[in-house]
Design an enzyme around this catalytic site. Sequence first.
Site, PDB file in Angstrom:
ATOM      1  N   CYS A 175      -8.078  11.852  11.295  1.00 24.77           N
ATOM      2  CA  CYS A 175      -7.702  10.784  12.228  1.00 24.77           C
ATOM      3  C   CYS A 175      -8.556   9.520  12.016  1.00 24.77           C
ATOM      4  CB  CYS A 175      -7.752  11.309  13.661  1.00 24.77           C
ATOM      5  SG  CYS A 175      -6.713  10.346  14.755  1.00 24.77           S
TER       6      CYS A 175
ATOM      7  N   HIS B  16      -5.531  16.518  13.961  1.00 26.00           N
ATOM      8  CA  HIS B  16      -6.852  17.115  14.184  1.00 26.00           C
ATOM      9  C   HIS B  16      -6.847  18.631  13.944  1.00 26.00           C
ATOM     10  CE1 HIS B  16      -8.787  13.606  16.186  1.00 26.00           C
ATOM     11  NE2 HIS B  16      -7.535  13.311  16.504  1.00 26.00           N
TER      12      HIS B  16
ATOM     13  N   GLU C 197      -9.296  20.411  13.471  1.00 23.78           N
ATOM     14  CA  GLU C 197     -10.486  20.966  14.152  1.00 23.78           C
ATOM     15  C   GLU C 197     -10.197  21.318  15.612  1.00 23.78           C
ATOM     16  OE1 GLU C 197      -9.897  17.854  13.515  1.00 23.78           O
ATOM     17  OE2 GLU C 197     -10.794  16.501  14.986  1.00 23.78           O
TER      18      GLU C 197
HETATM   19  N1  GLN Z   1      -6.736   5.464  16.520  1.00 27.03           N
HETATM   20  C1  GLN Z   1      -8.081   5.830  16.334  1.00 27.03           C
HETATM   21  C2  GLN Z   1      -8.746   4.918  15.324  1.00 27.03           C
HETATM   22  O1  GLN Z   1      -8.129   4.167  14.654  1.00 27.03           O
HETATM   23  C3  GLN Z   1      -8.214   7.259  15.854  1.00 27.03           C
HETATM   24  C4  GLN Z   1      -7.942   8.229  16.960  1.00 27.03           C
HETATM   25  C5  GLN Z   1      -8.515   9.600  16.745  1.00 27.03           C
HETATM   26  O2  GLN Z   1      -9.387   9.806  15.909  1.00 27.03           O
HETATM   27  N2  GLN Z   1      -8.076  10.528  17.554  1.00 27.03           N
HETATM   28  O3  GLN Z   1      -9.933   4.979  15.191  1.00 27.03           O
END
Ligand code: GLN
Length: 191
Positions: free
Chosen positions: A82, A169, A171
């Site tokens: 992410c 995610h 994790e």
């Molecule tokens: N949208 C977030 C970013 O750009 C990431 C969100 C997340 O890691 N759950 O940092």
Amino acid sequence: MISIGILDLQGDVSEHFEAIEKALKKLKIDSDVLKVKTVSDIPKCDGLIISGGESTVIGKLMNKTDMRLAIIKQDIPIMGTCAGLVLLATETDYEQPLLGLIDMKVKRNGFGRQKASFEEEIEIFGSKFEGVFIRAPYVEELKDGVVLARLRGKIVALASGKHVATAFHPELTDDTRIHEYFIKEVLKCVE
Ligand code: GLN
């Protein structure tokens, strides 16, 4: 004995800690797992995980702590989830510090804002995987790498050289297959 670090500046670090320990146990691999808090921790790592969180915050902290350049210089496999995926990119739709280790263009919050977070099954490594998407990015253009999974036509998991990145995610699930994949990449690089 290998050593896998988890960048500990912001985000869901302890969830990755547990997931990687579980994956190591499954593969019966002996490894140190350490939380990377300062630049002096970087040379200890054979592989590094960059968690979910807020990529703008993590990026700024990486610069402030001199870790951004140290990570680039270390030249080790990185798994980014992410926010971690965003940070690995060469380009995003927002002005922010990046590692630029995967030649790709990323759309931040590509699936919508916080309230647009959702869980949806994706297919990866030939079978189903529970994808947890939280303000998730997607990859608009992967210039160098292999697509591992798509959701609604968008790239949400990929490998590029020794790096691996997911928009969701892993994790936050009990499924350790993506962490296992990463451990195998780390092992290839220390051989
Ligand atoms: N949208 C977030 C970013 O750009 C990431 C969100 C997340 O890691 N759950 O940092």
